[in-house]
Write a protein that holds these residues in place. Sequence first.
Motif, PDB file in Angstrom:
ATOM      1  N   PRO A  83      19.827  -4.356  10.825  1.00  0.00           N
ATOM      2  CA  PRO A  83      20.218  -5.405  11.771  1.00  0.00           C
ATOM      3  C   PRO A  83      19.482  -6.708  11.516  1.00  0.00           C
ATOM      4  O   PRO A  83      18.377  -6.721  10.960  1.00  0.00           O
ATOM      5  CB  PRO A  83      19.830  -4.812  13.130  1.00  0.00           C
ATOM      6  N   THR A  84      20.082  -7.808  11.923  1.00  0.00           N
ATOM      7  CA  THR A  84      19.407  -9.106  11.873  1.00  0.00           C
ATOM      8  C   THR A  84      18.544  -9.301  13.120  1.00  0.00           C
ATOM      9  O   THR A  84      17.543 -10.010  13.081  1.00  0.00           O
ATOM     10  CB  THR A  84      20.420 -10.249  11.787  1.00  0.00           C
ATOM     11  N   HIS A  85      18.949  -8.694  14.236  1.00  0.00           N
ATOM     12  CA  HIS A  85      18.219  -8.792  15.494  1.00  0.00           C
ATOM     13  C   HIS A  85      18.126  -7.410  16.128  1.00  0.00           C
ATOM     14  O   HIS A  85      19.075  -6.625  16.036  1.00  0.00           O
ATOM     15  CB  HIS A  85      18.930  -9.720  16.485  1.00  0.00           C
ATOM     16  N   ALA A  86      17.000  -7.143  16.769  1.00  0.00           N
ATOM     17  CA  ALA A  86      16.818  -5.898  17.519  1.00  0.00           C
ATOM     18  C   ALA A  86      16.276  -6.257  18.897  1.00  0.00           C
ATOM     19  O   ALA A  86      15.121  -6.663  19.035  1.00  0.00           O
ATOM     20  CB  ALA A  86      15.869  -4.956  16.794  1.00  0.00           C
ATOM     21  N   PHE A  87      17.129  -6.146  19.909  1.00  0.00           N
ATOM     22  CA  PHE A  87      16.727  -6.403  21.295  1.00  0.00           C
ATOM     23  C   PHE A  87      16.375  -5.061  21.928  1.00  0.00           C
ATOM     24  O   PHE A  87      17.228  -4.170  22.035  1.00  0.00           O
ATOM     25  CB  PHE A  87      17.861  -7.076  22.066  1.00  0.00           C
ATOM     26  N   SER A 119      33.057 -13.987  12.097  1.00  0.00           N
ATOM     27  CA  SER A 119      33.957 -13.028  11.449  1.00  0.00           C
ATOM     28  C   SER A 119      33.211 -11.854  10.834  1.00  0.00           C
ATOM     29  O   SER A 119      33.833 -10.922  10.334  1.00  0.00           O
ATOM     30  CB  SER A 119      34.775 -13.737  10.355  1.00  0.00           C
ATOM     31  N   THR A 120      31.869 -11.890  10.868  1.00  0.00           N
ATOM     32  CA  THR A 120      31.090 -10.827  10.224  1.00  0.00           C
ATOM     33  C   THR A 120      30.006 -10.246  11.125  1.00  0.00           C
ATOM     34  O   THR A 120      29.250  -9.385  10.690  1.00  0.00           O
ATOM     35  CB  THR A 120      30.415 -11.350   8.938  1.00  0.00           C
ATOM     36  N   GLY A 121      29.904 -10.702  12.367  1.00  0.00           N
ATOM     37  CA  GLY A 121      28.844 -10.245  13.260  1.00  0.00           C
ATOM     38  C   GLY A 121      29.281  -9.099  14.148  1.00  0.00           C
ATOM     39  O   GLY A 121      30.380  -9.104  14.708  1.00  0.00           O
ATOM     40  N   LEU A 122      28.427  -8.095  14.276  1.00  0.00           N
ATOM     41  CA  LEU A 122      28.708  -6.928  15.105  1.00  0.00           C
ATOM     42  C   LEU A 122      27.460  -6.562  15.891  1.00  0.00           C
ATOM     43  O   LEU A 122      26.356  -6.561  15.344  1.00  0.00           O
ATOM     44  CB  LEU A 122      29.127  -5.744  14.228  1.00  0.00           C
ATOM     45  N   ALA A 123      27.624  -6.268  17.175  1.00  0.00           N
ATOM     46  CA  ALA A 123      26.515  -5.824  18.022  1.00  0.00           C
ATOM     47  C   ALA A 123      26.754  -4.382  18.441  1.00  0.00           C
ATOM     48  O   ALA A 123      27.871  -4.016  18.822  1.00  0.00           O
ATOM     49  CB  ALA A 123      26.391  -6.717  19.250  1.00  0.00           C
ATOM     50  N   VAL A 139      24.830   5.543  21.683  1.00  0.00           N
ATOM     51  CA  VAL A 139      25.571   4.284  21.623  1.00  0.00           C
ATOM     52  C   VAL A 139      26.474   4.173  22.844  1.00  0.00           C
ATOM     53  O   VAL A 139      27.211   5.101  23.172  1.00  0.00           O
ATOM     54  CB  VAL A 139      26.394   4.202  20.323  1.00  0.00           C
ATOM     55  N   VAL A 140      26.419   3.001  23.527  1.00  0.00           N
ATOM     56  CA  VAL A 140      27.253   2.788  24.706  1.00  0.00           C
ATOM     57  C   VAL A 140      28.389   1.802  24.460  1.00  0.00           C
ATOM     58  O   VAL A 140      29.420   1.868  25.124  1.00  0.00           O
ATOM     59  CB  VAL A 140      26.408   2.326  25.910  1.00  0.00           C
ATOM     60  N   ARG A 141      28.220   0.877  23.518  1.00  0.00           N
ATOM     61  CA  ARG A 141      29.287  -0.080  23.237  1.00  0.00           C
ATOM     62  C   ARG A 141      29.052  -0.772  21.901  1.00  0.00           C
ATOM     63  O   ARG A 141      27.912  -1.023  21.514  1.00  0.00           O
ATOM     64  CB  ARG A 141      29.390  -1.141  24.337  1.00  0.00           C
ATOM     65  N   CYS A 142      30.167  -1.089  21.210  1.00  0.00           N
ATOM     66  CA  CYS A 142      30.135  -1.934  20.014  1.00  0.00           C
ATOM     67  C   CYS A 142      30.964  -3.178  20.295  1.00  0.00           C
ATOM     68  O   CYS A 142      32.061  -3.099  20.857  1.00  0.00           O
ATOM     69  CB  CYS A 142      30.696  -1.198  18.805  1.00  0.00           C
ATOM     70  N   LEU A 143      30.448  -4.344  19.889  1.00  0.00           N
ATOM     71  CA  LEU A 143      31.096  -5.614  20.191  1.00  0.00           C
ATOM     72  C   LEU A 143      31.117  -6.503  18.956  1.00  0.00           C
ATOM     73  O   LEU A 143      30.093  -6.644  18.277  1.00  0.00           O
ATOM     74  CB  LEU A 143      30.333  -6.355  21.299  1.00  0.00           C
ATOM     75  N   TRP A 144      32.254  -7.121  18.665  1.00  0.00           N
ATOM     76  CA  TRP A 144      32.275  -8.183  17.674  1.00  0.00           C
ATOM     77  C   TRP A 144      31.590  -9.406  18.270  1.00  0.00           C
ATOM     78  O   TRP A 144      31.736  -9.702  19.451  1.00  0.00           O
ATOM     79  CB  TRP A 144      33.696  -8.544  17.265  1.00  0.00           C
ATOM     80  N   VAL A 193      21.978  -6.153  16.338  1.00  0.00           N
ATOM     81  CA  VAL A 193      22.996  -7.092  15.871  1.00  0.00           C
ATOM     82  C   VAL A 193      23.014  -7.087  14.348  1.00  0.00           C
ATOM     83  O   VAL A 193      21.949  -7.143  13.708  1.00  0.00           O
ATOM     84  CB  VAL A 193      22.716  -8.513  16.403  1.00  0.00           C
ATOM     85  N   TYR A 194      24.215  -7.004  13.769  1.00  0.00           N
ATOM     86  CA  TYR A 194      24.379  -6.933  12.313  1.00  0.00           C
ATOM     87  C   TYR A 194      25.212  -8.099  11.813  1.00  0.00           C
ATOM     88  O   TYR A 194      26.163  -8.523  12.474  1.00  0.00           O
ATOM     89  CB  TYR A 194      25.089  -5.627  11.919  1.00  0.00           C
ATOM     90  N   ASP A 195      24.856  -8.601  10.630  1.00  0.00           N
ATOM     91  CA  ASP A 195      25.720  -9.504   9.879  1.00  0.00           C
ATOM     92  C   ASP A 195      26.278  -8.694   8.720  1.00  0.00           C
ATOM     93  O   ASP A 195      25.578  -8.415   7.746  1.00  0.00           O
ATOM     94  CB  ASP A 195      24.938 -10.720   9.368  1.00  0.00           C
TER      95      ASP A 195
END
Length: 211
Positions: A77-81, A54-58, A44-49, A67-69
């Motif tokens: 995750p909801t998205h996987a890039f 108010s509920t999303g986290l990357a 892991v290199v970074r976590c970002l709101w 990306v998580y909701d």
Amino acid sequence: GGARASSEPETAERRDARRDHLDGGAVVRVELALDALSSDAAHVVRCLWIPGSSTGLAVATTLGVHVYDLSIDAATPTHAFVLAYDQHHVRDAALTPPRRCWGGARALYVVLDTGRVFAADLDLDDDPLGMDDAPRAARPPKARSPPREVYLDLHDALGLPARLFSGAGPAHGLLYAEDAHALVVARDGCPAACVSLGDGLRDVTGGFKLL
């Protein structure tokens, strides 16, 4: 007071990220098992709101961004890039707030160790700018679904001005400046550079070195 989130999460040596999320006065303990994202080849290199959510986290790793909701699921995750090729690694990531010219979508930018910057749309199916005419009560509730997989490839790369990075080494940082609508790219061996963005997701309109 109203809903608010804690400050930007920081990547620590331990692989469990715990944060208190305040929403309407209720405190929810969130625990992300980052072991699922980490391996001998990735960390892991970074976590970002997520801006405007108010509920999303990357969570950015060397191999991509998940990306998580957190209102739905803190484990899936909801998205996987994901990088289409494994020769290079993600060094940093940045997110934009939702923009009207993008239909309320956000943008994800990632910088690789080579200095190349990739861009992708991030649509969370929310309505942070109030662009949906349907009453909130009429909108379908959020539901758990399989992650949307997006592969980051060369066609996702920004055309960065080469003059800004002459003699530069590996990249190590990326920042989005909202007021300037620009990216700041940091690479070894040269000053950081500010790259101005246009209305399109990958439009670059200019840039200059930061002293």
